[in-house]
Write a protein that holds these residues in place. Structure first.
Motif, PDB file in Angstrom:
ATOM      1  N   VAL A 119       0.871  -1.177   0.000  1.00 24.07           N
ATOM      2  CA  VAL A 119       0.000   0.000   0.000  1.00 24.07           C
ATOM      3  C   VAL A 119       0.903   1.221   0.000  1.00 24.07           C
ATOM      4  CG1 VAL A 119      -1.694   1.328   1.305  1.00 24.07           C
ATOM      5  CG2 VAL A 119      -1.886  -1.166   1.206  1.00 24.07           C
ATOM      6  N   ARG A 120       0.692   2.106  -0.983  1.00 21.85           N
ATOM      7  CA  ARG A 120       1.486   3.328  -1.052  1.00 21.85           C
ATOM      8  C   ARG A 120       0.577   4.528  -1.322  1.00 21.85           C
ATOM      9  NH1 ARG A 120       4.911   0.788  -5.150  1.00 21.85           N
ATOM     10  NH2 ARG A 120       4.580   2.660  -6.391  1.00 21.85           N
ATOM     11  N   VAL A 121       0.816   5.589  -0.573  1.00 22.27           N
ATOM     12  CA  VAL A 121       0.171   6.876  -0.807  1.00 22.27           C
ATOM     13  C   VAL A 121       1.318   7.820  -1.123  1.00 22.27           C
ATOM     14  CG1 VAL A 121      -1.240   8.707   0.180  1.00 22.27           C
ATOM     15  CG2 VAL A 121      -1.710   6.315   0.769  1.00 22.27           C
ATOM     16  N   GLN A 122       1.279   8.429  -2.300  1.00 20.64           N
ATOM     17  CA  GLN A 122       2.436   9.186  -2.767  1.00 20.64           C
ATOM     18  C   GLN A 122       2.025  10.335  -3.670  1.00 20.64           C
ATOM     19  OE1 GLN A 122       4.014   5.603  -4.667  1.00 20.64           O
ATOM     20  NE2 GLN A 122       3.855   6.616  -6.680  1.00 20.64           N
ATOM     21  N   PRO A 182      -1.597  12.029   6.419  1.00 20.53           N
ATOM     22  CA  PRO A 182      -0.580  10.964   6.442  1.00 20.53           C
ATOM     23  C   PRO A 182      -0.719  10.117   7.701  1.00 20.53           C
ATOM     24  CG  PRO A 182       0.390  13.057   5.788  1.00 20.53           C
ATOM     25  CD  PRO A 182      -1.015  13.359   6.256  1.00 20.53           C
ATOM     26  N   THR A 207      -4.442   7.750   6.457  1.00 19.02           N
ATOM     27  CA  THR A 207      -4.812   7.245   5.144  1.00 19.02           C
ATOM     28  C   THR A 207      -4.149   5.901   4.874  1.00 19.02           C
ATOM     29  OG1 THR A 207      -5.082   9.503   4.352  1.00 19.02           O
ATOM     30  CG2 THR A 207      -4.873   7.788   2.681  1.00 19.02           C
ATOM     31  N   GLU A 208      -2.870   5.802   5.151  1.00 16.79           N
ATOM     32  CA  GLU A 208      -2.159   4.544   4.920  1.00 16.79           C
ATOM     33  C   GLU A 208      -2.753   3.411   5.760  1.00 16.79           C
ATOM     34  OE1 GLU A 208       0.678   7.827   3.817  1.00 16.79           O
ATOM     35  OE2 GLU A 208      -0.762   7.490   5.406  1.00 16.79           O
ATOM     36  N   ARG A 209      -3.097   3.703   7.016  1.00 13.48           N
ATOM     37  CA  ARG A 209      -3.709   2.684   7.877  1.00 13.48           C
ATOM     38  C   ARG A 209      -5.052   2.227   7.316  1.00 13.48           C
ATOM     39  NH1 ARG A 209      -1.595   5.838  11.836  1.00 13.48           N
ATOM     40  NH2 ARG A 209      -3.549   6.902  12.266  1.00 13.48           N
ATOM     41  N   THR A 218      -4.440   0.117   4.218  1.00 16.78           N
ATOM     42  CA  THR A 218      -3.875  -1.171   4.616  1.00 16.78           C
ATOM     43  C   THR A 218      -4.957  -2.078   5.191  1.00 16.78           C
ATOM     44  OG1 THR A 218      -1.693  -0.206   4.987  1.00 16.78           O
ATOM     45  CG2 THR A 218      -2.166  -2.291   6.122  1.00 16.78           C
TER      46      THR A 218
END
Length: 146
Positions: A3-6, A52, A55-57, A60
């Motif tokens: 999982v990537r947020v970029q 940040p 969102t990643e959690r 995921t």
């Protein structure tokens, strides 16, 4: 599971090749790439904001749900943030499973979640002004399948 947020763009072909490399345990790899759409030739850019960490959690957690619900061998979720122009890649989902139905359904589930529930805030900046993008009834209804 990746999982990537970029903010950075990504190469769809390279991502898919890396995702599927050396996989001999699966019979299906499904991918979807979303792009910024300009339906009426008025959009200058889409500004995507997120928190940040949170969102990643969230991404995921939903990817882990897809992994267990469809017995996936692997899943990939990439979502961009920042200012994106029409035609630019905004997100990518890929799933790998022993059988195609699981791969397709899990990818569809992830896309519906990203469209409706993922913690991103989207603002359209057009020649006519700016507006925050609200959830659409069709997108909300699509979640009812899951």
């Amino acid at each position: 599971m990746i999982v990537r947020v970029q903010a950075e763009d990504f190469d769809t072909g390279a991502e898919l090749a890396d995702f599927a490399a050396d996989r001999q345990d699966v019979g299906a790899v499904v991918s979807f790439t979303g792009v910024v759409r300009d339906s009426d030739a008025m959009l200058d850019r889409m500004e995507i904001e997120h928190y940040p960490g949170m969102t990643e959690r969230a991404l995921t957690d939903i990817a882990a749900t897809a992994m267990s619900r469809w017995e996936l061998a692997d899943a990939l979720v990439i979502h961009r943030h920042g200012a994106l122009r029409p035609g630019e890649r905004i997100m990518m989902v890929a799933t790998a499973a022993a059988h195609r139905r699981a791969a397709f359904e899990a990818a569809d589930f992830l896309m519906d979640y990203l469209k409706s529930r993922a913690p991103f805030w989207k603002k359209e900046v057009t020649r006519a002004g700016e507006n925050w993008v609200a959830a659409k009834d069709d997108d909300e209804a699509a979640l009812g399948r899951w």
